[in-house]
Design a protein around this motif. Sequence first.
Motif, mmCIF file in Angstrom:
data_model
loop_
_atom_site.group_PDB
_atom_site.id
_atom_site.type_symbol
_atom_site.label_atom_id
_atom_site.label_comp_id
_atom_site.label_asym_id
_atom_site.label_seq_id
_atom_site.Cartn_x
_atom_site.Cartn_y
_atom_site.Cartn_z
ATOM 1 N N ARG A 94 -89.229 -1.287 17.338
ATOM 2 C CA ARG A 94 -88.370 -0.341 17.012
ATOM 3 C C ARG A 94 -87.029 -0.053 18.031
ATOM 4 O O ARG A 94 -86.281 0.632 17.522
ATOM 5 N N ARG A 182 -85.462 -7.398 15.688
ATOM 6 C CA ARG A 182 -86.148 -6.595 15.813
ATOM 7 C C ARG A 182 -87.213 -6.704 14.591
ATOM 8 O O ARG A 182 -88.550 -6.421 14.661
ATOM 9 N N GLY A 186 -91.142 -7.101 14.826
ATOM 10 C CA GLY A 186 -92.196 -6.263 13.863
ATOM 11 C C GLY A 186 -92.925 -6.904 13.040
ATOM 12 O O GLY A 186 -94.177 -6.793 12.952
#
Length: 205
Positions: A94, A182, A186
Motif C-alpha cells: 500500500r 503495488r 498486493g
Amino acid sequence: MYTIPDALILGFLIGLTGALAPGPTLIATINASLRTGWSAGPRVTAGHVAVEVMMVFFVVAGVGAVIGSYTGIIAGVGGAALVAFGLLTVRESRHTTGIATAGTEAVTHPVVAGVVTSLSNPYFWIWWLTVGSALLLAAYEGGIVVAGAFVIGHWAADLGWLTLVSASIHRGRFILGEQAYRWILGACGAGLIGFGLYYLVAVFA
C-alpha cells in the motif's frame, strides 16, 4: 539400481515438475524479484535448499516416518504462517516505492522467504515423506554419491526455474509504473493468504 547420470537426470526432471507448479515459493520469488532483482531467484532457492537439506537427513536417518504423523499440525502452523506473511506483503504494497526498507527487509529477505514458504507448505512435507523419500532411498541404494546426484539434480531444477522467473520479473520491473508495482505486490500477498487459508481449511475441514 540407479547410476550417477540416471540419478542426476531423474532428480532434475522430478524437481522440475515441482518447481513449475504454482505455489507459495514461486509467489515469494516473484515478490522478492520486484524488490531485489534477478538475484531473488537464487536466494529464494538457497532458503528452500536449506530446508531440503534437513529433509534429506531426516529421510536417510529414518526420521521421516515420525514426522509424518504430525502432518496435520505442520499444515495448521504453516497455513497460519503463510497468512501472516501474505498480510505483511499486502500491507507493505500500500505504501511501497519499489525499494525494500530496513524495516521490511528482515521479513521479505529472499532467503527467509524461501525458508518460510517451504516450511509452511504442507505439500512440501507430504511430497518429501512419500514420493521424495522413496526416490531418495532408491538412489541411496547405489551409494551416497548416487543419492547426492539425485539431490543435486533436484536442486538444479529449482535453481534454474526460479532464476529464470526472477530474471524475467527483474527485466519487466523497469517498465512498470509505481501503481502497477503495488498492484502486483498486493496480488502476491493475496496469493500467499489464499494458499494459507486453503491449508487451514484442509486441516480443520
